[in-house]
Design a protein around this motif. Sequence first.
Motif, mmCIF file in Angstrom:
data_model
loop_
_atom_site.group_PDB
_atom_site.id
_atom_site.type_symbol
_atom_site.label_atom_id
_atom_site.label_comp_id
_atom_site.label_asym_id
_atom_site.label_seq_id
_atom_site.Cartn_x
_atom_site.Cartn_y
_atom_site.Cartn_z
ATOM 1 N N LEU A 78 0.805 -1.219 0.000
ATOM 2 C CA LEU A 78 0.000 0.000 0.000
ATOM 3 C C LEU A 78 0.840 1.271 0.000
ATOM 4 O O LEU A 78 0.376 2.314 -0.433
ATOM 5 N N MET A 79 2.061 1.196 0.508
ATOM 6 C CA MET A 79 2.881 2.398 0.578
ATOM 7 C C MET A 79 4.281 2.081 0.137
ATOM 8 O O MET A 79 5.038 1.559 0.932
ATOM 9 N N PRO A 80 4.675 2.293 -1.066
ATOM 10 C CA PRO A 80 3.918 2.808 -2.194
ATOM 11 C C PRO A 80 3.060 1.706 -2.812
ATOM 12 O O PRO A 80 3.322 0.518 -2.617
ATOM 13 N N LEU A 81 2.057 2.120 -3.577
ATOM 14 C CA LEU A 81 1.153 1.159 -4.209
ATOM 15 C C LEU A 81 1.907 0.324 -5.242
ATOM 16 O O LEU A 81 2.560 0.862 -6.130
ATOM 17 N N ARG A 82 1.810 -0.990 -5.106
ATOM 18 C CA ARG A 82 2.426 -1.916 -6.048
ATOM 19 C C ARG A 82 1.469 -3.078 -6.270
ATOM 20 O O ARG A 82 0.814 -3.550 -5.346
ATOM 21 N N TRP A 83 1.413 -3.545 -7.505
ATOM 22 C CA TRP A 83 0.618 -4.710 -7.864
ATOM 23 C C TRP A 83 1.517 -5.774 -8.446
ATOM 24 O O TRP A 83 2.568 -5.466 -8.994
ATOM 25 N N LEU A 84 1.061 -7.022 -8.402
ATOM 26 C CA LEU A 84 1.759 -8.086 -9.111
ATOM 27 C C LEU A 84 1.547 -7.850 -10.600
ATOM 28 O O LEU A 84 0.405 -7.712 -11.063
ATOM 29 N N ARG A 85 2.636 -7.800 -11.333
ATOM 30 C CA ARG A 85 2.558 -7.542 -12.765
ATOM 31 C C ARG A 85 1.715 -8.625 -13.457
ATOM 32 O O ARG A 85 0.899 -8.333 -14.328
ATOM 33 N N SER A 86 1.898 -9.876 -13.058
ATOM 34 C CA SER A 86 1.159 -10.973 -13.692
ATOM 35 C C SER A 86 -0.345 -10.837 -13.464
ATOM 36 O O SER A 86 -1.144 -11.108 -14.365
ATOM 37 N N ALA A 87 -0.751 -10.400 -12.271
ATOM 38 C CA ALA A 87 -2.182 -10.239 -11.971
ATOM 39 C C ALA A 87 -2.791 -9.112 -12.806
ATOM 40 O O ALA A 87 -3.907 -9.241 -13.313
ATOM 41 N N ILE A 88 -2.045 -8.020 -12.980
ATOM 42 C CA ILE A 88 -2.534 -6.893 -13.778
ATOM 43 C C ILE A 88 -2.668 -7.299 -15.238
ATOM 44 O O ILE A 88 -3.681 -7.011 -15.891
ATOM 45 N N GLU A 89 -1.658 -7.993 -15.770
ATOM 46 C CA GLU A 89 -1.703 -8.409 -17.173
ATOM 47 C C GLU A 89 -2.822 -9.418 -17.416
ATOM 48 O O GLU A 89 -3.505 -9.363 -18.438
ATOM 49 N N GLU A 90 -3.042 -10.324 -16.468
ATOM 50 C CA GLU A 90 -4.127 -11.294 -16.593
ATOM 51 C C GLU A 90 -5.479 -10.586 -16.575
ATOM 52 O O GLU A 90 -6.365 -10.885 -17.378
ATOM 53 N N TRP A 91 -5.656 -9.629 -15.662
ATOM 54 C CA TRP A 91 -6.911 -8.869 -15.591
ATOM 55 C C TRP A 91 -7.128 -8.080 -16.882
ATOM 56 O O TRP A 91 -8.242 -8.030 -17.400
ATOM 57 N N LYS A 92 -6.060 -7.517 -17.404
ATOM 58 C CA LYS A 92 -6.151 -6.722 -18.635
ATOM 59 C C LYS A 92 -6.616 -7.592 -19.799
ATOM 60 O O LYS A 92 -7.462 -7.177 -20.597
ATOM 61 N N GLU A 93 -6.085 -8.810 -19.911
ATOM 62 C CA GLU A 93 -6.449 -9.706 -21.001
ATOM 63 C C GLU A 93 -7.889 -10.215 -20.870
ATOM 64 O O GLU A 93 -8.599 -10.321 -21.862
ATOM 65 N N ASN A 94 -8.319 -10.520 -19.640
ATOM 66 C CA ASN A 94 -9.620 -11.142 -19.438
ATOM 67 C C ASN A 94 -10.762 -10.142 -19.268
ATOM 68 O O ASN A 94 -11.836 -10.337 -19.816
ATOM 69 N N VAL A 95 -10.550 -9.098 -18.499
ATOM 70 C CA VAL A 95 -11.639 -8.185 -18.131
ATOM 71 C C VAL A 95 -11.421 -6.772 -18.652
ATOM 72 O O VAL A 95 -12.357 -6.128 -19.116
ATOM 73 N N GLY A 96 -10.204 -6.294 -18.588
ATOM 74 C CA GLY A 96 -9.913 -4.892 -18.799
ATOM 75 C C GLY A 96 -10.247 -4.329 -20.157
ATOM 76 O O GLY A 96 -10.508 -3.143 -20.291
ATOM 77 N N GLY A 97 -10.283 -5.136 -21.199
ATOM 78 C CA GLY A 97 -10.507 -4.606 -22.521
ATOM 79 C C GLY A 97 -11.943 -4.268 -22.845
ATOM 80 O O GLY A 97 -12.222 -3.550 -23.774
ATOM 81 N N CYS A 98 -12.895 -4.789 -22.058
ATOM 82 C CA CYS A 98 -14.303 -4.587 -22.427
ATOM 83 C C CYS A 98 -15.001 -3.633 -21.453
ATOM 84 O O CYS A 98 -14.743 -3.625 -20.282
#
Length: 106
Positions: A84-104
């Motif tokens: 949370l400080m600083p905000l960081r995400w798992l790169r793999s989780a973000i890319e997976e979300w982008k492919e499955n959900v994020g585009g629509c």
Amino acid sequence: MFNYACYPAVEVSYKVKTPDSVTPSQLKSEEEPDQSSKSLIEATEQSTPQLISHKEVLEMFQITSKATIYKWRQNRGFPDPVTLMPLRWLRSAIEEWKENVGGCGR
């Protein structure tokens, strides 16, 4: 109470680097940021192969509002950050979300 009269007197003198006619705003503009604050800012904005920074997430989805990511987390299943400080995400989780959900349905 202490008797401060028994302590020796100490004279202190100092020199001012700038003339007295300089305004505080002029002094601030002349000062250079110290290296520790620079490196801290750079460290919070950098990503690693495993983690992605908040700034890079904003750039990846071409958004400017930080609130958008918060709304995506609530409504669209955007991954929670791993730090949370600083905000960081798992790169793999973000890319997976982008492919499955994020585009629509932006």
